[in-house]
Design a protein around this motif. Structure first.
Motif, PDB file in Angstrom:
ATOM      1  N   ASN A 273       2.815  20.995  15.527  1.00 57.02           N
ATOM      2  CA  ASN A 273       2.014  21.872  14.675  1.00 57.02           C
ATOM      3  C   ASN A 273       2.601  22.061  13.291  1.00 57.02           C
ATOM      4  O   ASN A 273       2.123  22.918  12.534  1.00 57.02           O
ATOM      5  N   ALA A 274       3.614  21.314  12.951  1.00 59.38           N
ATOM      6  CA  ALA A 274       4.228  21.394  11.632  1.00 59.38           C
ATOM      7  C   ALA A 274       4.531  19.987  11.125  1.00 59.38           C
ATOM      8  O   ALA A 274       5.676  19.556  11.082  1.00 59.38           O
ATOM      9  N   PRO A 275       3.496  19.239  10.722  1.00 63.26           N
ATOM     10  CA  PRO A 275       3.740  17.866  10.291  1.00 63.26           C
ATOM     11  C   PRO A 275       4.377  17.801   8.909  1.00 63.26           C
ATOM     12  O   PRO A 275       4.183  18.683   8.061  1.00 63.26           O
ATOM     13  N   VAL A 276       5.152  16.759   8.699  1.00 65.38           N
ATOM     14  CA  VAL A 276       5.715  16.420   7.403  1.00 65.38           C
ATOM     15  C   VAL A 276       5.416  14.947   7.198  1.00 65.38           C
ATOM     16  O   VAL A 276       5.659  14.130   8.081  1.00 65.38           O
ATOM     17  N   PHE A 277       4.866  14.608   6.056  1.00 66.46           N
ATOM     18  CA  PHE A 277       4.509  13.231   5.777  1.00 66.46           C
ATOM     19  C   PHE A 277       5.450  12.659   4.735  1.00 66.46           C
ATOM     20  O   PHE A 277       5.734  13.312   3.734  1.00 66.46           O
ATOM     21  N   HIS A 278       5.915  11.433   4.961  1.00 65.87           N
ATOM     22  CA  HIS A 278       6.670  10.705   3.955  1.00 65.87           C
ATOM     23  C   HIS A 278       5.691   9.836   3.193  1.00 65.87           C
ATOM     24  O   HIS A 278       4.867   9.133   3.795  1.00 65.87           O
ATOM     25  N   ILE A 279       5.772   9.871   1.881  1.00 68.35           N
ATOM     26  CA  ILE A 279       4.961   8.993   1.041  1.00 68.35           C
ATOM     27  C   ILE A 279       5.776   7.726   0.843  1.00 68.35           C
ATOM     28  O   ILE A 279       6.872   7.775   0.288  1.00 68.35           O
ATOM     29  N   VAL A 280       5.269   6.591   1.320  1.00 67.99           N
ATOM     30  CA  VAL A 280       6.050   5.361   1.331  1.00 67.99           C
ATOM     31  C   VAL A 280       5.251   4.218   0.721  1.00 67.99           C
ATOM     32  O   VAL A 280       4.022   4.241   0.659  1.00 67.99           O
ATOM     33  N   ALA A 281       5.979   3.203   0.280  1.00 64.57           N
ATOM     34  CA  ALA A 281       5.403   1.913  -0.094  1.00 64.57           C
ATOM     35  C   ALA A 281       5.658   0.990   1.085  1.00 64.57           C
ATOM     36  O   ALA A 281       6.800   0.784   1.477  1.00 64.57           O
ATOM     37  N   ALA A 282       4.590   0.470   1.675  1.00 66.04           N
ATOM     38  CA  ALA A 282       4.717  -0.353   2.875  1.00 66.04           C
ATOM     39  C   ALA A 282       3.802  -1.560   2.772  1.00 66.04           C
ATOM     40  O   ALA A 282       2.816  -1.558   2.022  1.00 66.04           O
ATOM     41  N   ASN A 283       4.155  -2.589   3.533  1.00 66.55           N
ATOM     42  CA  ASN A 283       3.315  -3.763   3.624  1.00 66.55           C
ATOM     43  C   ASN A 283       1.974  -3.357   4.223  1.00 66.55           C
ATOM     44  O   ASN A 283       1.909  -2.543   5.134  1.00 66.55           O
ATOM     45  N   LEU A 284       0.896  -3.939   3.739  1.00 67.73           N
ATOM     46  CA  LEU A 284      -0.447  -3.549   4.160  1.00 67.73           C
ATOM     47  C   LEU A 284      -0.688  -3.816   5.637  1.00 67.73           C
ATOM     48  O   LEU A 284      -1.397  -3.077   6.303  1.00 67.73           O
TER      49      LEU A 284
ATOM     50  N   ARG B 107       0.851  -1.190   0.000  1.00 65.97           N
ATOM     51  CA  ARG B 107       0.000   0.000   0.000  1.00 65.97           C
ATOM     52  C   ARG B 107       0.887   1.240   0.000  1.00 65.97           C
ATOM     53  O   ARG B 107       1.877   1.296   0.713  1.00 65.97           O
ATOM     54  N   LEU B 108       0.522   2.222  -0.814  1.00 61.14           N
ATOM     55  CA  LEU B 108       1.192   3.518  -0.799  1.00 61.14           C
ATOM     56  C   LEU B 108       0.457   4.372   0.222  1.00 61.14           C
ATOM     57  O   LEU B 108      -0.745   4.601   0.088  1.00 61.14           O
ATOM     58  N   ARG B 109       1.157   4.828   1.241  1.00 63.64           N
ATOM     59  CA  ARG B 109       0.504   5.569   2.311  1.00 63.64           C
ATOM     60  C   ARG B 109       1.433   6.623   2.883  1.00 63.64           C
ATOM     61  O   ARG B 109       2.577   6.746   2.471  1.00 63.64           O
ATOM     62  N   LEU B 110       0.919   7.374   3.858  1.00 65.75           N
ATOM     63  CA  LEU B 110       1.671   8.456   4.479  1.00 65.75           C
ATOM     64  C   LEU B 110       2.201   8.018   5.838  1.00 65.75           C
ATOM     65  O   LEU B 110       1.502   7.344   6.590  1.00 65.75           O
ATOM     66  N   GLN B 111       3.430   8.430   6.140  1.00 69.79           N
ATOM     67  CA  GLN B 111       4.006   8.273   7.474  1.00 69.79           C
ATOM     68  C   GLN B 111       4.232   9.664   8.029  1.00 69.79           C
ATOM     69  O   GLN B 111       4.808  10.516   7.361  1.00 69.79           O
ATOM     70  N   ARG B 112       3.787   9.888   9.261  1.00 67.01           N
ATOM     71  CA  ARG B 112       3.852  11.227   9.848  1.00 67.01           C
ATOM     72  C   ARG B 112       5.173  11.442  10.555  1.00 67.01           C
ATOM     73  O   ARG B 112       5.603  10.642  11.378  1.00 67.01           O
ATOM     74  N   TYR B 113       5.811  12.568  10.243  1.00 71.16           N
ATOM     75  CA  TYR B 113       7.022  13.028  10.895  1.00 71.16           C
ATOM     76  C   TYR B 113       6.852  14.511  11.184  1.00 71.16           C
ATOM     77  O   TYR B 113       5.859  15.107  10.841  1.00 71.16           O
ATOM     78  N   GLY B 114       7.835  15.121  11.792  1.00 66.01           N
ATOM     79  CA  GLY B 114       7.781  16.558  12.029  1.00 66.01           C
ATOM     80  C   GLY B 114       7.359  16.901  13.436  1.00 66.01           C
ATOM     81  O   GLY B 114       7.285  16.054  14.321  1.00 66.01           O
ATOM     82  N   LEU B 115       7.066  18.169  13.630  1.00 64.87           N
ATOM     83  CA  LEU B 115       6.697  18.677  14.942  1.00 64.87           C
ATOM     84  C   LEU B 115       5.186  18.605  15.149  1.00 64.87           C
ATOM     85  O   LEU B 115       4.433  18.231  14.251  1.00 64.87           O
TER      86      LEU B 115
ATOM     87  N   PRO C  80       9.317   1.198   6.172  1.00 64.47           N
ATOM     88  CA  PRO C  80       8.672   0.993   4.871  1.00 64.47           C
ATOM     89  C   PRO C  80       9.558   0.183   3.931  1.00 64.47           C
ATOM     90  O   PRO C  80      10.754   0.001   4.163  1.00 64.47           O
ATOM     91  N   LEU C  81       8.955  -0.279   2.848  1.00 63.12           N
ATOM     92  CA  LEU C  81       9.719  -0.947   1.805  1.00 63.12           C
ATOM     93  C   LEU C  81      10.558   0.071   1.034  1.00 63.12           C
ATOM     94  O   LEU C  81      11.702  -0.208   0.680  1.00 63.12           O
ATOM     95  N   GLU C  82       9.966   1.244   0.777  1.00 63.59           N
ATOM     96  CA  GLU C  82      10.678   2.276   0.022  1.00 63.59           C
ATOM     97  C   GLU C  82      10.066   3.649   0.285  1.00 63.59           C
ATOM     98  O   GLU C  82       8.846   3.776   0.400  1.00 63.59           O
ATOM     99  N   LEU C  83      10.907   4.652   0.371  1.00 62.66           N
ATOM    100  CA  LEU C  83      10.467   6.044   0.504  1.00 62.66           C
ATOM    101  C   LEU C  83      10.291   6.616  -0.895  1.00 62.66           C
ATOM    102  O   LEU C  83      11.226   6.627  -1.696  1.00 62.66           O
ATOM    103  N   LEU C  84       9.086   7.099  -1.181  1.00 64.35           N
ATOM    104  CA  LEU C  84       8.778   7.602  -2.516  1.00 64.35           C
ATOM    105  C   LEU C  84       8.760   9.120  -2.608  1.00 64.35           C
ATOM    106  O   LEU C  84       8.904   9.671  -3.689  1.00 64.35           O
ATOM    107  N   GLY C  85       8.558   9.803  -1.482  1.00 64.57           N
ATOM    108  CA  GLY C  85       8.515  11.251  -1.531  1.00 64.57           C
ATOM    109  C   GLY C  85       8.132  11.844  -0.196  1.00 64.57           C
ATOM    110  O   GLY C  85       8.030  11.147   0.806  1.00 64.57           O
ATOM    111  N   LYS C  86       7.943  13.171  -0.193  1.00 63.12           N
ATOM    112  CA  LYS C  86       7.583  13.903   1.019  1.00 63.12           C
ATOM    113  C   LYS C  86       6.442  14.851   0.703  1.00 63.12           C
ATOM    114  O   LYS C  86       6.299  15.324  -0.422  1.00 63.12           O
TER     115      LYS C  86
END
Length: 106
Positions: free
Chosen positions: A14-25, A4-12, A33-39
């Motif tokens: 009140n200032a979130p940053v999400f990594h777009i990753v390919a991860a096992n469902l 599944r392509l999904r978001l992982q939450r990082y950051g502070l 994750p299996l692979e980091l695809l973007g931010k």
């Protein structure tokens, strides 16, 4: 293995940053994750823009191999032009309620 392509939450707080990753469902949200695809940074900067970084080649690779994107990732991919946008179902024909057909019979 279902991917599944999904978001992982990082950051502070009140200032979130999400990594777009390919991860096992079946893994948790912030597991490895299996692979980091973007931010994606939803908080706008001083120019009023949101940051989206995306590796187009690897994203197309995972989509081609059967990975299913989550709803927020699907919207991001549609805005980037990788997948077609979802149809707006709110403007479609409205269903008549079941009780409506019984009240109009005379």
């Amino acid at each position: 293995m279902q991917v599944r392509l999904r978001l992982q939450r990082y950051g502070l707080t009140n200032a979130p940053v999400f990594h777009i990753v390919a991860a096992n469902l079946k893994t948790r949200r912030n597991s490895k994750p299996l692979e980091l695809l973007g931010k994606f940074a939803p908080v706008t900067n001083e120019h009023g823009n949101q940051l989206i970084e995306l590796n187009f080649d690897r994203t197309r690779y995972w989509l081609g191999h059967g990975a299913s994107p989550s709803k927020p990732v699907l919207e991001l991919l549609a805005s980037a032009g990788i997948v077609p946008p979802r149809p707006d179902l709110s403007k479609g024909p409205k269903k008549t309620p079941k009780w409506h057909k019984f009240t109009q019979q005379e």
